[in-house]
Design an enzyme around this catalytic site. Structure first.
Site, PDB file in Angstrom:
ATOM      1  N   ARG A  97     -23.369  19.474  28.595  1.00 44.38           N
ATOM      2  CA  ARG A  97     -23.420  19.677  30.047  1.00 44.38           C
ATOM      3  C   ARG A  97     -24.046  18.445  30.758  1.00 44.38           C
ATOM      4  O   ARG A  97     -24.831  17.681  30.326  1.00 44.38           O
ATOM      5  CB  ARG A  97     -24.335  20.927  30.226  1.00 44.38           C
ATOM      6  CG  ARG A  97     -24.571  21.809  31.423  1.00 44.38           C
ATOM      7  CD  ARG A  97     -23.122  22.373  31.808  1.00 44.38           C
ATOM      8  NE  ARG A  97     -23.409  23.238  33.018  1.00 44.38           N
ATOM      9  CZ  ARG A  97     -22.301  23.899  33.508  1.00 44.38           C
ATOM     10  NH1 ARG A  97     -20.970  23.653  33.399  1.00 44.38           N
ATOM     11  NH2 ARG A  97     -22.439  24.742  34.347  1.00 44.38           N
ATOM     12  N   THR A 386     -11.355  24.084  34.915  1.00 45.40           N
ATOM     13  CA  THR A 386     -11.955  24.111  33.620  1.00 45.40           C
ATOM     14  C   THR A 386     -10.680  24.141  32.654  1.00 45.40           C
ATOM     15  O   THR A 386      -9.734  24.696  32.907  1.00 45.40           O
ATOM     16  CB  THR A 386     -12.902  25.173  33.342  1.00 45.40           C
ATOM     17  OG1 THR A 386     -13.948  25.203  34.264  1.00 45.40           O
ATOM     18  CG2 THR A 386     -13.458  25.277  31.726  1.00 45.40           C
ATOM     19  N   THR A 404     -15.082  20.869  31.497  1.00 44.86           N
ATOM     20  CA  THR A 404     -14.837  21.404  33.037  1.00 44.86           C
ATOM     21  C   THR A 404     -15.412  20.157  33.944  1.00 44.86           C
ATOM     22  O   THR A 404     -16.353  19.327  33.533  1.00 44.86           O
ATOM     23  CB  THR A 404     -15.572  22.588  33.385  1.00 44.86           C
ATOM     24  OG1 THR A 404     -15.398  22.914  34.687  1.00 44.86           O
ATOM     25  CG2 THR A 404     -17.076  22.342  33.160  1.00 44.86           C
ATOM     26  N   GLU A 406     -15.797  21.433  36.886  1.00 46.93           N
ATOM     27  CA  GLU A 406     -16.250  22.630  37.824  1.00 46.93           C
ATOM     28  C   GLU A 406     -15.117  23.022  38.615  1.00 46.93           C
ATOM     29  O   GLU A 406     -14.569  24.090  38.275  1.00 46.93           O
ATOM     30  CB  GLU A 406     -17.478  22.193  38.430  1.00 46.93           C
ATOM     31  CG  GLU A 406     -18.517  23.328  38.985  1.00 46.93           C
ATOM     32  CD  GLU A 406     -17.730  24.660  39.388  1.00 46.93           C
ATOM     33  OE1 GLU A 406     -17.711  25.492  38.966  1.00 46.93           O
ATOM     34  OE2 GLU A 406     -17.612  24.720  40.581  1.00 46.93           O
ATOM     35  N   GLU A 423     -20.553  19.689  39.258  1.00 50.44           N
ATOM     36  CA  GLU A 423     -21.207  20.701  38.405  1.00 50.44           C
ATOM     37  C   GLU A 423     -22.681  21.370  38.779  1.00 50.44           C
ATOM     38  O   GLU A 423     -22.922  22.382  38.688  1.00 50.44           O
ATOM     39  CB  GLU A 423     -21.506  20.324  36.984  1.00 50.44           C
ATOM     40  CG  GLU A 423     -21.165  21.012  35.941  1.00 50.44           C
ATOM     41  CD  GLU A 423     -19.880  21.629  35.715  1.00 50.44           C
ATOM     42  OE1 GLU A 423     -19.496  22.713  35.821  1.00 50.44           O
ATOM     43  OE2 GLU A 423     -18.693  20.725  35.714  1.00 50.44           O
ATOM     44  N   ASP A 426     -23.152  24.662  40.365  1.00 53.40           N
ATOM     45  CA  ASP A 426     -23.347  25.959  39.329  1.00 53.40           C
ATOM     46  C   ASP A 426     -25.031  26.253  39.422  1.00 53.40           C
ATOM     47  O   ASP A 426     -25.144  27.208  38.815  1.00 53.40           O
ATOM     48  CB  ASP A 426     -22.914  25.291  38.054  1.00 53.40           C
ATOM     49  CG  ASP A 426     -21.686  25.801  37.618  1.00 53.40           C
ATOM     50  OD1 ASP A 426     -20.828  26.255  38.769  1.00 53.40           O
ATOM     51  OD2 ASP A 426     -20.970  25.826  36.667  1.00 53.40           O
ATOM     52  N   SER A 451     -21.086  29.418  32.624  1.00 55.94           N
ATOM     53  CA  SER A 451     -20.576  30.607  32.047  1.00 55.94           C
ATOM     54  C   SER A 451     -19.706  30.311  30.774  1.00 55.94           C
ATOM     55  O   SER A 451     -18.851  31.170  30.239  1.00 55.94           O
ATOM     56  CB  SER A 451     -19.488  31.397  33.114  1.00 55.94           C
ATOM     57  OG  SER A 451     -20.465  31.449  33.928  1.00 55.94           O
ATOM     58  N   GLY A 472     -12.420  29.642  34.398  1.00 58.08           N
ATOM     59  CA  GLY A 472     -12.652  30.641  35.216  1.00 58.08           C
ATOM     60  C   GLY A 472     -13.910  31.064  35.590  1.00 58.08           C
ATOM     61  O   GLY A 472     -14.202  32.329  36.068  1.00 58.08           O
ATOM     62  N   GLY A 473     -14.916  30.253  35.719  1.00 59.87           N
ATOM     63  CA  GLY A 473     -16.266  30.371  35.993  1.00 59.87           C
ATOM     64  C   GLY A 473     -16.661  31.752  35.600  1.00 59.87           C
ATOM     65  O   GLY A 473     -16.713  31.699  34.293  1.00 59.87           O
TER      66      GLY A 473
HETATM   67  N1  GLU Z   1     -18.380  25.188  36.188  1.00 56.72           N
HETATM   68  C1  GLU Z   1     -18.313  26.320  35.608  1.00 56.72           C
HETATM   69  C2  GLU Z   1     -19.091  26.952  34.196  1.00 56.72           C
HETATM   70  O1  GLU Z   1     -19.543  25.986  33.768  1.00 56.72           O
HETATM   71  C3  GLU Z   1     -16.884  26.616  35.045  1.00 56.72           C
HETATM   72  C4  GLU Z   1     -15.698  26.493  36.281  1.00 56.72           C
HETATM   73  C5  GLU Z   1     -14.448  27.267  36.069  1.00 56.72           C
HETATM   74  O2  GLU Z   1     -14.246  27.777  34.861  1.00 56.72           O
HETATM   75  O3  GLU Z   1     -13.700  27.259  36.823  1.00 56.72           O
HETATM   76  O4  GLU Z   1     -19.399  27.979  34.178  1.00 56.72           O
END
Ligand code: GLU
Length: 567
Positions: A97, A386, A404, A406, A423, A426, A451, A472-473
């Site tokens: 990360r 991602t 990702t 982000e 990132e 987030d 996530s 998908g965040g």
């Molecule tokens: N940055 C997000 C995360 O680490 C993922 C973003 C995404 O999946 O669009 O949770």
């Protein structure tokens, strides 16, 4: 995060998504498999498997290739989490990360005491964390690689040198990003005509800067990323960004380290699940959603039952309340992982779920080990950007890896032909509420909460059953939990389970996938007490490989351009 805008952007990117080329594979003898969001990246992985490489080699080659062919979503300018399983089910996880610059402070995203609007925050230097993907690759390769480091770059270098064709999905992302004006001049030069139009679908794009940089990285190893000219270019891109320049230093870049962590594991019915704990909220959230549902007979209810989806929604509401309250970087806040995954604690949380009505007020629980100082963090809505991919080798090793940058094209800044992440958006934009620090507040050197939920599922016999994850965040844990329920409880193939509609319940509002079989269930869900149920286009993109009776079968989201390939 103030983010109807993010949701809208993600929705826009997907709204124009054509029904994707189907991406699945028939069960194949277990000689290996790679499932990824792009066929050329999956082929990079299977090339490693054919050359005798491990699942780790395949997954890393896939990630490097994705940097070239899916630049909007992932790559070496970002970070991720890699979950590795040996043939006998020993699980190791690597945390790559991104980290905030040492100079970052909790008020990073505040302007005159107000959170910066997301549209202002994501482009430019301030959103960029020190990329962790290359350090993760080096750490995972040192432990589980079989091929030489340089070999992993061969397909990506070929793709960048010879060129790759722009897919409809990349085109749509370019088209949407044109509107926002968030891309740096170098980034624009690669993919837009002189008139400012994205190059057409099918155009062959070459990325010589990235080919040259990958060649250096292949020869010199990860130091070529974290020291020398790449470091200088990275620092300059962030510190001298025309928009939101930020105090990222050479010491921040060189000081980056990927971390080998303990996996978060637990049992769901007869299966064992393992995934990525803090700073990701992935494993604890997926696990809580499932474990709280264990006392219900989901198999008998089946996927056409509104009651089944109501139960899933209730479990999700409880799990996300805990996620928002407790999850952050464990180097900065105490995250009660054991408590959050404790079967007795989750049984008590599950007792709040009623099949006949909704919980009127959902709040975070107090799991064993929780410090009362922890506090609720605002739910953030991350946008699409991602990639999840899975590789299995013929020895039975498996890698489930989510990477990702982000958002679409990350910060919009480009260095050596790759995009830098955004990132740091987030993190919570508001560092405290009611006088208490947020678990996910910004701090120097801290990793933002994620996530991402790369997951492995093992059967009672100890053999791998499923490797799955998603982009998908904040919808990621919802997608992954649903796919697992589809396979384990509803006895669907991984492909059918991924294709099932998604219900996302991060709070009191239930979002159901627009145009899916869940939409006609809205009246039934409302009758169960869910006052706010909204159809939504959501940023969904999952990939998986499952093992059935000794054979492998791949799965890729029908909403995406993904495929699963055999070597
Ligand atoms: N940055 C997000 C995360 O680490 C993922 C973003 C995404 O999946 O669009 O949770």
């Amino acid at each position: 995060m103030p983010d109807p805008l993010r949701f809208l952007l993600a929705a826009l990117l997907l709204a124009f998504a054509a029904p994707a080329a189907m991406a699945r594979s028939a069960p194949a003898p277990a000689t290996g498999m790679v499932s990824a969001a792009d066929s050329r990246a999956a082929a990079a992985g299977t090339e490693m498997l054919r050359a005798g490489g491990s699942a780790t080699d395949a997954a890393l080659a896939t990630m490097f290739a994705l940097t070239v062919v899916e630049p909007q979503s992932s790559g070496i300018g970002g970070g991720g989490f890699l979950v590795h399983g040996t043939a006998n089910g020993q699980v190791a996880v690597f945390d790559g990360r991104e980290t905030a610059p040492a100079a970052a402070t909790p008020d990073w995203w505040l302007v005159n005491g107000q959170p910066m609007p997301f549209g202002e925050a994501h482009p430019g230097g301030k959103s960029v964390g020190v990329p962790g993907a290359v350090a993760l690759a080096a750490a995972a390769h040192r432990r589980f690689g079989r091929l030489p480091w340089a070999r992993l770059f061969a397909p990506a270098i070929r793709l960048a040198q010879a060129g790759f064709r722009v897919t409809p999905r990349l085109y749509r992302a370019l088209d949407t990003s044109r509107e926002t004006g968030a891309l740096s001049p170098a980034a624009r030069r690669l993919f837009y005509t002189a008139a400012g139009e994205p190059v057409a679908v099918g155009t062959r794009v070459r990325n010589p800067a990235l080919a040259a940089f990958f060649t250096r990285l292949a020869r010199q190893g990860p130091a070529a990323f974290y020291t020398g000219p790449n470091r200088a270019a990275l620092v300059a891109a962030v510190a001298q960004a025309p928009h939101n320049p930020a105090p990222l230093t050479a010491a921040d870049v060189t000081g980056y380290a990927a971390i080998a962590r303990e996996p978060v594991c637990g049992t769901y019915r007869q299966w064992r699940l393992c995934g990525m704990g803090p700073p990701s909220s992935g494993a604890t959230t997926v696990f809580a959603v499932l474990k709280q549902l264990e006392r219900f007979d989901l198999t008998a209810l089946g996927p056409n039952s509104p009651t089944a989806w109501h139960l899933i929604a209730e479990s999700m509401r409880l799990a996300y309340a805990d996620r928002d309250r407790y999850l952050g970087d464990p180097a900065f806040v105490t995250v009660p992982v054991q408590g959050l995954t404790d079967p007795a604690y989750l049984a008590a949380r599950s007792a709040l779920i009623d099949p006949g009505k909704t919980i009127s007020l959902v709040t975070a629980g107090i799991p064993p080990g929780a410090q009362t100082l922890s506090r609720a963090a605002a739910p953030t809505a991350e946008e699409h950007g991602t990639s999840h991919f899975v590789a299995v080798d013929r020895r039975g090793e498996v890698v489930s890896y989510t990477n990702t940058i982000e958002g679409a094209f990350g910060s919009g800044l480009m260095v050596n032909g790759y995009y830098l992440n955004n990132e740091l958006t987030d993190f919570d934009f508001v560092p405290e509420r009611q006088g208490r620090p947020a678990a996910n507040a910004v701090a120097g050197g801290k990793r933002p909460r994620s996530s991402m939920a790369p997951t492995l599922v093992y059967g009672a016999d100890g053999a791998l059953r499923l490797a799955v994850g998603a982009a998908g965040g904040s919808t990621i844990p919802a997608q992954v939990a649903k796919a697992i329920i589809g396979v384990l409880d509803w006895h669907l193939s991984a492909q059918a389970a991924i294709a099932l509609p998604v219900l996302f319940a991060p709070g009191d509002t239930l979002y159901v996938e627009r145009g899916s079989a869940l939409e006609p269930m809205i009246p039934a869900l409302q009758a169960l007490g869910h006052a706010a149920v909204q159809p939504r286009v959501m940023p969904l993109k999952a990939n998986a490989v499952e093992r059935i009776a000794g054979q492998l079968a791949g799965a890729a989201d029908p909403r995406s351009e993904g495929v699963a390939l055999v070597p």
